[in-house]
Every structure is written in C-alpha cells, then in structure tokens.
Design a protein around this motif. Structure first.
Motif, PDB file in Angstrom:
ATOM      1  N   ILE A   4      -2.519  -7.576  -7.408  1.00 54.34           N
ATOM      2  CA  ILE A   4      -2.788  -6.510  -6.430  1.00 54.34           C
ATOM      3  C   ILE A   4      -3.931  -5.623  -6.937  1.00 54.34           C
ATOM      4  O   ILE A   4      -4.844  -5.281  -6.187  1.00 54.34           O
ATOM      5  CB  ILE A   4      -1.493  -5.709  -6.143  1.00 54.34           C
ATOM      6  CG1 ILE A   4      -0.540  -6.593  -5.323  1.00 54.34           C
ATOM      7  CG2 ILE A   4      -1.791  -4.403  -5.415  1.00 54.34           C
ATOM      8  CD1 ILE A   4       0.842  -6.012  -5.108  1.00 54.34           C
ATOM      9  N   HIS A  33      -7.597  -4.938  -5.123  1.00 51.38           N
ATOM     10  CA  HIS A  33      -8.101  -3.577  -4.852  1.00 51.38           C
ATOM     11  C   HIS A  33      -9.506  -3.417  -5.437  1.00 51.38           C
ATOM     12  O   HIS A  33     -10.403  -2.892  -4.777  1.00 51.38           O
ATOM     13  CB  HIS A  33      -7.167  -2.518  -5.466  1.00 51.38           C
ATOM     14  CG  HIS A  33      -5.818  -2.432  -4.807  1.00 51.38           C
ATOM     15  ND1 HIS A  33      -4.781  -1.703  -5.342  1.00 51.38           N
ATOM     16  CD2 HIS A  33      -5.341  -2.974  -3.649  1.00 51.38           C
ATOM     17  CE1 HIS A  33      -3.715  -1.794  -4.541  1.00 51.38           C
ATOM     18  NE2 HIS A  33      -4.027  -2.579  -3.518  1.00 51.38           N
ATOM     19  N   HIS A  73      -4.806  -9.450   2.048  1.00 48.77           N
ATOM     20  CA  HIS A  73      -4.081  -8.625   1.073  1.00 48.77           C
ATOM     21  C   HIS A  73      -2.875  -7.928   1.730  1.00 48.77           C
ATOM     22  O   HIS A  73      -1.776  -7.909   1.165  1.00 48.77           O
ATOM     23  CB  HIS A  73      -5.048  -7.592   0.484  1.00 48.77           C
ATOM     24  CG  HIS A  73      -4.435  -6.702  -0.534  1.00 48.77           C
ATOM     25  ND1 HIS A  73      -4.198  -7.108  -1.834  1.00 48.77           N
ATOM     26  CD2 HIS A  73      -3.998  -5.411  -0.460  1.00 48.77           C
ATOM     27  CE1 HIS A  73      -3.642  -6.099  -2.506  1.00 48.77           C
ATOM     28  NE2 HIS A  73      -3.510  -5.056  -1.688  1.00 48.77           N
ATOM     29  N   GLU A 132       1.088  -8.424   0.731  1.00 51.40           N
ATOM     30  CA  GLU A 132       1.966  -7.317   0.319  1.00 51.40           C
ATOM     31  C   GLU A 132       3.189  -7.232   1.232  1.00 51.40           C
ATOM     32  O   GLU A 132       4.316  -7.050   0.758  1.00 51.40           O
ATOM     33  CB  GLU A 132       1.200  -5.991   0.365  1.00 51.40           C
ATOM     34  CG  GLU A 132       0.221  -5.857  -0.782  1.00 51.40           C
ATOM     35  CD  GLU A 132      -0.495  -4.516  -0.799  1.00 51.40           C
ATOM     36  OE1 GLU A 132      -0.979  -4.137  -1.869  1.00 51.40           O
ATOM     37  OE2 GLU A 132      -0.596  -3.859   0.264  1.00 51.40           O
ATOM     38  N   GLU A 160      -0.508   3.200  -3.884  1.00 50.37           N
ATOM     39  CA  GLU A 160       0.107   1.952  -4.375  1.00 50.37           C
ATOM     40  C   GLU A 160       0.015   1.847  -5.899  1.00 50.37           C
ATOM     41  O   GLU A 160       0.991   1.514  -6.569  1.00 50.37           O
ATOM     42  CB  GLU A 160      -0.577   0.735  -3.743  1.00 50.37           C
ATOM     43  CG  GLU A 160      -0.144   0.532  -2.303  1.00 50.37           C
ATOM     44  CD  GLU A 160      -0.695  -0.720  -1.673  1.00 50.37           C
ATOM     45  OE1 GLU A 160      -0.216  -1.088  -0.601  1.00 50.37           O
ATOM     46  OE2 GLU A 160      -1.635  -1.334  -2.236  1.00 50.37           O
TER      47      GLU A 160
HETATM   48 FE   FE2 Z   1      -2.715  -3.036  -1.829  1.00 52.61          FE
END
Ligand code: FE2
Ligand code: FE2
Length: 196
Positions: A14, A18, A51, A55, A118
């Motif tokens: 993750i 990003h 993405h 998630e 996040e």
């Molecule tokens: Fe994310």
C-alpha cells in the motif's frame, strides 16, 4: 512464485502504491504538453482505481475485523467514492482546458489527505495488531487480485507511463520500472488461473 513467505507485506504494498501515485501527481505541471498531462492523468486514474479496489476487497475487511469502529476505516470507502467521481469527470475533460488542471489538483488534495490517514492510522494499526505472516498472506492475496485487475489494461498503462514520464529524468527511472512491472503483471496474469 507467489509464496506467502516471500511476499511483501500488504502494508508495504500500500505504501508503494501511494508513493507511485504521488510521484505521478508531481509530474503534472503546466509546462508539460496536453498529451503528456493526459497520459499522467490516465496513469493516476487507473492506479487509483486499482488501488481502491484492492483496499476495499482485501485490506479494509481485514482492518474491520480488528476494529470496525475506527473512524478512519468508516470514512475510507466514501472517500474512495468521492475520488471515483472526480476521476470520472477528469477522464471526460480535455487536457487543454483549465478544468483539467483544477480536477487533477482537487484529486491530489483528496489523495494526500486520504493517504495521510491511511498511513498514520490504518497501516500503523495493522502492523501493531497483525503478525508478519498475516501481513504477507494479505500481500499475496493483493498481488493475485492486482494481476487480474491490471491484465485488461496492461498495454494502456505501460503506454501512458512511457508518455507521461517522457522528458522527466529522475522520475523516468521510476516510470520505466512501473511500465516494466505492468508488462510483467500482464504476462503473469495469463497464468493467474493456475496460481493458488
Ligand atoms: Fe491507499
Ligand atoms: Fe484508500
């Protein structure tokens, strides 16, 4: 090939996504041609859509099992939906129009805010409450699902990355790496049905 022992953790994956999308936003400057800005916007839109799906299907359900009351997890999906509506408008907007830049900036502001929540709350909580083998197992699930999501668009994603990062020396290294990754995903995805 996709042994859970060797897989990166879901939290590192993750973070990598990003970093990649923020790097792409940083390439979007008005001195770039409309063609390059469109390719950058398309790269951002595709990366964010994939993405967000990953998630929602894999990471958020695991977080809800730990703590469904967490305010950050409760607003995560509505924030993804807000990004999806900006993405839909961005895709229909001519890169020569001022509105194109406005939408990219609006999306970047939302993404920076969402990613900050996040990384400082959800990823921290996941790493505090799950052991490494669980984090790697979720990472493996995410890789398998990513292959399926990338496969139909792999050629387009690679082409946008090459155009979007053209003329950028530092980012080109990351951009080319991403393009190669997309092609690899595409190749691997053909075998995804055999990966269990
Ligand atoms: Fe994310
Ligand atoms: Fe998210």
């Amino acid at each position: 090939m996709l042994s859970a022992k060797l897989s990166p953790t879901v939290t590192d994956m993750i973070r990598f996504d990003h970093s990649h999308v923020l790097l792409t936003f940083h390439q979007y400057t008005l001195d770039k041609s409309p063609k390059v800005r469109k390719a950058l916007a398309d790269t951002i839109c595709n990366a964010l859509e994939i993405h967000a799906t990953l998630e929602e299907e894999i990471f958020y359900p695991a977080i809800r099992l730990l703590n469904g009351e967490e305010p950050v997890i409760q607003k995560s999906v509505p924030e993804h939906d807000e990004m999806r509506s900006i993405i839909a408008e961005l895709r229909m907007t001519d890169p020569k129009e001022v509105r194109h830049q406005e939408l990219v900036m609006e999306l970047m502001r939302d993404v920076i805010h969402h990613v900050a929540d996040e990384e400082t709350v959800l990823l921290a909580e996941a790493e505090r409450m799950m052991d490494k083998s669980r984090l790697r197992e979720l990472g493996t699930q995410m890789t398998k699902r990513r292959m399926q999501l990338v496969a139909p668009k792999a050629g387009r994603i690679a082409a946008d990355t090459i155009v979007g990062f053209s003329g950028s020396t530092v980012a080109m290294v990351a951009g080319v790496a991403t393009a190669i990754c997309a092609v690899r995903h595409f190749t691997k995805a053909k075998h995804a049905a055999h990966v269990h």
